[in-house]
Design an enzyme around this catalytic site. Structure first.
Site, PDB file in Angstrom:
ATOM      1  N   GLU A  96       8.958  -7.752  -3.231  1.00 28.71           N
ATOM      2  CA  GLU A  96       8.652  -8.957  -2.416  1.00 28.71           C
ATOM      3  C   GLU A  96      10.083  -8.935  -1.280  1.00 28.71           C
ATOM      4  O   GLU A  96      10.388 -10.078  -0.988  1.00 28.71           O
ATOM      5  CB  GLU A  96       9.000 -10.213  -3.232  1.00 28.71           C
ATOM      6  CG  GLU A  96       7.935 -10.233  -4.406  1.00 28.71           C
ATOM      7  CD  GLU A  96       7.582 -11.837  -4.799  1.00 28.71           C
ATOM      8  OE1 GLU A  96       7.548 -12.602  -4.191  1.00 28.71           O
ATOM      9  OE2 GLU A  96       7.529 -11.847  -6.089  1.00 28.71           O
ATOM     10  N   GLU A 118       0.783  -1.180  -0.024  1.00 27.59           N
ATOM     11  CA  GLU A 118      -0.096  -0.119   0.008  1.00 27.59           C
ATOM     12  C   GLU A 118       0.846   1.193  -0.164  1.00 27.59           C
ATOM     13  O   GLU A 118       1.948   1.285   0.389  1.00 27.59           O
ATOM     14  CB  GLU A 118      -0.913   0.022   1.230  1.00 27.59           C
ATOM     15  CG  GLU A 118      -1.876  -1.075   1.174  1.00 27.59           C
ATOM     16  CD  GLU A 118      -2.761  -1.269   2.577  1.00 27.59           C
ATOM     17  OE1 GLU A 118      -2.851  -0.159   3.213  1.00 27.59           O
ATOM     18  OE2 GLU A 118      -3.760  -2.015   2.522  1.00 27.59           O
ATOM     19  N   ALA A 140       2.352   1.171   3.383  1.00 28.88           N
ATOM     20  CA  ALA A 140       2.649   0.048   3.970  1.00 28.88           C
ATOM     21  C   ALA A 140       3.318  -0.891   2.989  1.00 28.88           C
ATOM     22  O   ALA A 140       2.546  -1.907   2.251  1.00 28.88           O
ATOM     23  CB  ALA A 140       1.142  -0.519   4.572  1.00 28.88           C
ATOM     24  N   GLY A 148      31.925  -0.465 -21.713  1.00 32.74           N
ATOM     25  CA  GLY A 148      32.076   1.079 -21.783  1.00 32.74           C
ATOM     26  C   GLY A 148      30.757   1.813 -22.621  1.00 32.74           C
ATOM     27  O   GLY A 148      29.823   1.591 -22.011  1.00 32.74           O
TER      28      GLY A 148
END
Length: 408
Positions: A388, A131, A134, A364
């Site tokens: 995850e 969330e 969260a 490079g």
């Protein structure tokens, strides 16, 4: 119990070679286009479905491989092809694992087939946990699920973010709070069936890497789902909540929450994805170093380049072994007493970031352009240390497991 081995059997080698061929012939040629378009590569998913790679049967066969190596082998080969397209092909698997980890046999048989559809009508699924406030801190989750006993329905409200296939999925698996006082132990997982009113797609994210994989917010506004859509069923939920409440008072058995059960099962698979991306970048860098000449000789003749390649290969092989160990332990029911699942995800993720950066350096200026794939691989690799469970969270899980302390 299958004996641990570092050698694939003949059947596994055949599957590996088949997947490698699909990755080389179908995924890689499409990688740059879909990275630029930043859209779900439906034609590639369709091709994967036609040959049987994008199907419930294929993933079930790999998931239940008694050696535990089926899934990591498959993930490595597909992500060797391209991380963004591969995630579009396997992203449904996280939702499927969420159902396998928490659902009843009836729920598994009902919903997982609907996540995939079939070769003529391909579908995808989404696992919705994170969330806006969260992510790693799952205890701060705000999405609520309230039980309407009169109608035997659950009412979901909240906003999910960083959802792979969010909003475009046929089936969404949503983690929500059912008892806020229990923190992360008061969570449960719910199936949101196709075309359920109140579920909508929010912001679609424009990302640094894995651009061919759809990532978006999922908005839930008075989403009503039948009681049968609570994964595991209400009786099991009530028992789990009761144990959690008792433990909160007296201590005792640790109760896992719904999201963590899913992530624990999927961490070695994410490690295998990272191994695939790292291996791809290493192979490009090795080939380049053997053919690119500076000062009259191939650049691999210089120790500074050769030693980098040696370190890259060593790290990749070490990461694969950690992934295979954790996968073998999981299929054989061995507890991760030293957080072996988190170890595999942590080391493989960090390896992918380091190896892809080294590949860009070896190439490079060419490595910094989109004419060569290592630029894309380097961007893609950044996600492995984030989704995850960030690398910091993996280290926290490992430290807590080893010490038995509530390290913060």
């Amino acid at each position: 119990m299958a004996e641990f081995t570092m050698e694939l059997n003949d059947e596994q080698k055949e599957v590996r070679d088949w997947l490698h061929g699909f990755a080389a012939d179908v995924i890689r040629p499409a990688a740059a286009e879909w990275d630029e378009r930043e859209e779900t590569p439906w034609p590639v998913i369709q091709e994967a479905a036609k040959v049987g790679i994008y199907s419930l049967d294929f993933y079930a066969q790999q998931y239940f491989d008694p050696t535990g190596l089926g899934i990591p082998m498959a993930m490595e080969e597909l992500f060797w092809g391209d991380a963004g397209i591969a995630l579009s092909i396997v992203g449904t698997g996280l939702a499927a694992v969420g159902v396998l980890a928490n659902g009843t046999e009836e729920q598994i048989g009902t919903w997982i087939p609907q996540m995939y559809g079939d070769a003529n009508d391909v579908k995808v699924a989404a696992f919705c946990s994170s969330e806006p406030d969260a992510g790693s801190d799952v205890a701060s989750m705000r999405t609520r699920a309230v039980y309407d006993e009169a109608k035997d329905e659950w009412v979901l409200n909240g906003t999910k973010t960083w959802a792979t296939n969010g909003g475009i999925a046929n089936v969404h698996v949503v983690v929500a709070v059912v008892d806020a006082e229990l923190g992360s132990k008061g969570h449960a997982s719910f199936i949101v069936p196709p075309n359920t009113p109140g579920l909508s797609q929010g912001q679609k994210f424009k990302k640094h890497g894995i651009r061919a994989s759809h990532t978006a917010e999922v908005v839930l506004e008075n989403v009503r789902v039948p009681g049968s859509c609570l994964l595991g069923g209400k009786e099991k939920l009530d028992q789990r909540l009761a144990r959690a409440r008792e433990r909160a008072k007296t201590g005792g058995e640790r109760v896992k929450n719904a999201a963590m059960a899913t992530f624990e099962a999927s961490r070695p698979a994410v490690g295998a994805m990272a191994v695939g991306t790292a291996r791809a970048a290493y192979e490009v860098a090795l080939d380049y170093a053997k053919t690119r000449e500076q000062f009259g000789r191939p650049i691999i003749d210089n120790q500074g380049v050769a030693f980098q390649l040696a370190d890259m290969r060593t790290s990749i092989d070490a990461a694969r072994l950690l992934v295979w160990r954790a996968s073998w332990m999981a299929i054989n029911g061995k507890q991760f007493t030293a957080a072996e699942g988190s170890m595999s995800k942590l080391f493989a993720s960090e390896t992918a970031k380091t190896v892809t950066a080294q590949a860009v350096q070896i190439l490079g200026g060419n490595g910094y352009t989109r004419e060569y794939p290592v630029e894309r691989m380097h961007r893609d690799a950044a996600i492995y240390t984030i989704f995850e469970g960030t690398s910091e969270i993996q280290r926290l899980v490992i430290a807590r497991t080893l010490s038995g302390m509530s390290i913060r």
